[in-house]
Design a protein around this motif. Structure first.
Motif, PDB file in Angstrom:
ATOM      1  N   SER A 254      10.811   1.294  14.801  1.00  0.00           N
ATOM      2  CA  SER A 254      11.021   1.618  13.450  1.00  0.00           C
ATOM      3  C   SER A 254      11.720   0.537  12.527  1.00  0.00           C
ATOM      4  O   SER A 254      11.827   0.461  11.350  1.00  0.00           O
ATOM      5  CB  SER A 254      11.941   2.776  13.099  1.00  0.00           C
ATOM      6  OG  SER A 254      12.869   2.831  13.663  1.00  0.00           O
ATOM      7  N   SER A 255      12.344  -0.608  13.561  1.00  0.00           N
ATOM      8  CA  SER A 255      13.175  -1.610  13.003  1.00  0.00           C
ATOM      9  C   SER A 255      12.304  -2.588  12.156  1.00  0.00           C
ATOM     10  O   SER A 255      12.671  -3.180  11.142  1.00  0.00           O
ATOM     11  CB  SER A 255      13.616  -2.313  14.029  1.00  0.00           C
ATOM     12  OG  SER A 255      12.894  -2.666  14.918  1.00  0.00           O
TER      13      SER A 255
ATOM     14  N   ALA B 171       5.129  -1.783   2.888  1.00  0.00           N
ATOM     15  CA  ALA B 171       4.163  -2.419   2.772  1.00  0.00           C
ATOM     16  C   ALA B 171       3.269  -3.004   4.193  1.00  0.00           C
ATOM     17  O   ALA B 171       2.036  -2.891   4.141  1.00  0.00           O
ATOM     18  CB  ALA B 171       4.554  -4.035   2.050  1.00  0.00           C
ATOM     19  N   LEU B 172       4.237  -3.160   5.112  1.00  0.00           N
ATOM     20  CA  LEU B 172       3.424  -3.542   6.461  1.00  0.00           C
ATOM     21  C   LEU B 172       2.761  -2.176   7.050  1.00  0.00           C
ATOM     22  O   LEU B 172       1.658  -2.266   7.424  1.00  0.00           O
ATOM     23  CB  LEU B 172       4.509  -3.506   7.546  1.00  0.00           C
ATOM     24  CG  LEU B 172       3.994  -3.974   8.647  1.00  0.00           C
ATOM     25  CD1 LEU B 172       3.107  -5.363   8.853  1.00  0.00           C
ATOM     26  CD2 LEU B 172       5.452  -4.225   9.802  1.00  0.00           C
TER      27      LEU B 172
ATOM     28  N   ILE C   1      -4.731   0.442   6.359  1.00  0.00           N
ATOM     29  CA  ILE C   1      -5.847  -0.105   5.690  1.00  0.00           C
ATOM     30  C   ILE C   1      -6.657  -0.812   6.781  1.00  0.00           C
ATOM     31  O   ILE C   1      -7.934  -0.719   6.919  1.00  0.00           O
ATOM     32  CB  ILE C   1      -5.633  -0.860   4.593  1.00  0.00           C
ATOM     33  CG1 ILE C   1      -5.076  -0.097   3.428  1.00  0.00           C
ATOM     34  CG2 ILE C   1      -6.804  -1.707   4.224  1.00  0.00           C
ATOM     35  CD1 ILE C   1      -4.809  -0.749   2.229  1.00  0.00           C
ATOM     36  N   GLN C   2      -5.998  -1.667   7.688  1.00  0.00           N
ATOM     37  CA  GLN C   2      -6.886  -2.512   8.724  1.00  0.00           C
ATOM     38  C   GLN C   2      -7.402  -1.650   9.801  1.00  0.00           C
ATOM     39  O   GLN C   2      -8.462  -2.044   9.934  1.00  0.00           O
ATOM     40  CB  GLN C   2      -5.772  -3.596   9.394  1.00  0.00           C
ATOM     41  CG  GLN C   2      -6.377  -4.663  10.342  1.00  0.00           C
ATOM     42  CD  GLN C   2      -5.618  -5.694  10.846  1.00  0.00           C
ATOM     43  OE1 GLN C   2      -4.274  -5.909  10.401  1.00  0.00           O
ATOM     44  NE2 GLN C   2      -5.983  -6.598  11.426  1.00  0.00           N
ATOM     45  N   TYR C   3      -6.725  -0.675  10.282  1.00  0.00           N
ATOM     46  CA  TYR C   3      -7.435   0.180  11.208  1.00  0.00           C
ATOM     47  C   TYR C   3      -8.166   0.985  10.995  1.00  0.00           C
ATOM     48  O   TYR C   3      -8.958   1.793  11.473  1.00  0.00           O
ATOM     49  CB  TYR C   3      -6.353   0.422  12.216  1.00  0.00           C
ATOM     50  CG  TYR C   3      -5.691   1.730  12.297  1.00  0.00           C
ATOM     51  CD1 TYR C   3      -6.376   3.098  12.321  1.00  0.00           C
ATOM     52  CD2 TYR C   3      -4.618   2.032  11.464  1.00  0.00           C
ATOM     53  CE1 TYR C   3      -5.810   4.397  12.114  1.00  0.00           C
ATOM     54  CE2 TYR C   3      -3.764   3.057  11.273  1.00  0.00           C
ATOM     55  CZ  TYR C   3      -4.406   4.357  11.642  1.00  0.00           C
ATOM     56  OH  TYR C   3      -3.933   5.487  11.494  1.00  0.00           O
ATOM     57  N   SER C   4      -8.091   1.461   9.555  1.00  0.00           N
ATOM     58  CA  SER C   4      -8.951   2.756   9.076  1.00  0.00           C
ATOM     59  C   SER C   4     -10.016   2.354   8.317  1.00  0.00           C
ATOM     60  O   SER C   4     -11.106   3.186   8.063  1.00  0.00           O
ATOM     61  CB  SER C   4      -8.098   3.755   8.417  1.00  0.00           C
ATOM     62  OG  SER C   4      -7.488   3.218   7.256  1.00  0.00           O
TER      63      SER C   4
ATOM     64  N   ASP D 243       4.380   7.213   0.533  1.00  0.00           N
ATOM     65  CA  ASP D 243       4.159   5.692  -0.204  1.00  0.00           C
ATOM     66  C   ASP D 243       2.713   5.178   0.159  1.00  0.00           C
ATOM     67  O   ASP D 243       2.521   3.836  -0.042  1.00  0.00           O
ATOM     68  CB  ASP D 243       5.258   4.590   0.449  1.00  0.00           C
ATOM     69  CG  ASP D 243       6.450   5.088   0.085  1.00  0.00           C
ATOM     70  OD1 ASP D 243       6.571   5.877  -0.932  1.00  0.00           O
ATOM     71  OD2 ASP D 243       7.672   4.845   0.709  1.00  0.00           O
ATOM     72  N   GLN D 244       1.566   5.758   0.689  1.00  0.00           N
ATOM     73  CA  GLN D 244       0.242   5.640   0.630  1.00  0.00           C
ATOM     74  C   GLN D 244      -0.745   6.301  -0.072  1.00  0.00           C
ATOM     75  O   GLN D 244      -0.179   7.309  -0.402  1.00  0.00           O
ATOM     76  CB  GLN D 244      -0.067   5.402   2.262  1.00  0.00           C
ATOM     77  CG  GLN D 244       1.070   4.655   2.962  1.00  0.00           C
ATOM     78  CD  GLN D 244       0.643   4.589   4.445  1.00  0.00           C
ATOM     79  OE1 GLN D 244      -0.299   5.181   4.948  1.00  0.00           O
ATOM     80  NE2 GLN D 244       1.481   3.693   5.197  1.00  0.00           N
TER      81      GLN D 244
END
Length: 196
Positions: A146-147, A152-153, A159-162, A58-59
């Motif tokens: 995993s909960s 989307a998260l 994206i934020q860390y890479s 999904d990415q």
């Protein structure tokens, strides 16, 4: 980078000796070699995991936790073990950076000159901010329960860390450059004047 800042602030008279060409080449070679080895191990382990739930993620790029979700065998334990080792190495590097900065801040706070303290802090804080952002979001991405996981998260965190730390890094370091600051002020002034 933390070691460079440590030597520059805490041992300035020995900077030329400790951070000579040979030391810089060794540190760069160690960073490149460890990065290459890390990528090679992850790639070899990832390709050895059988995928039985399809091969669509999904990415837009392959994240290891996303690939592990597609695995249907218990052979993914090797990859989980590698992730644990990787997290331990990142944590060890983070501890080294934190200890370096504790020593740096201790030395800076002992400086009698306000201007010297300001210069030292402005030299260290951008690096510390980028490293903190990268490590905290990376750990959250790989260690979150995993909960609370959702596609989307997962995408936002990935994206934020890479992407954000590499994009912000040049901006933070270049803002110490007087010519760049002046050019940015002129650009903002031109934009403001055109909008009026």
């Amino acid at each position: 980078m933390a070691y460079d800042r440590y030597v520059a602030i805490c041992r300035p008279l020995h900077y030329g000796t400790l951070m000579g060409t040979r030391a810089c080449i060794k540190m760069a070679a160690a960073a490149w070699a460890s990065g290459f080895l890390y990528a090679l191990l992850h790639t070899a382990n990832t390709f050895s995991i059988p995928l039985c739930q399809g091969n669509v993620l999904d990415q837009f790029f392959c994240e290891i936790p996303q690939i592990l979700k597609l695995s249907c065998s218990h052979s993914y334990l090797r990859e989980v073990g590698l992730l644990v080792v990787s997290t331990s190495l990142v944590f060890g590097c983070f501890i080294f950076i934190v200890l370096s900065y504790v020593q740096i801040f201790t030395a800076v706070l002992r400086m009698p000159s306000e201007q010297g303290r300001h210069k030292a802090f402005s030299m260290c804080l951008p690096h510390l901010a980028v490293v903190s952002l990268f490590v905290s979001t990376g750990l959250f991405a790989h260690l979150k329960p995993s909960s609370i996981s959702s596609p989307a998260l997962d995408l936002v965190v990935a994206i934020q860390y890479s992407m954000i730390p590499p994009a912000v890094n040049p901006l933070l370091y270049s803002m110490r450059n007087k010519e760049l600051k002046d050019a940015l002020r002129k650009l903002i002034l031109v934009v403001v004047v055109k909008q009026q």
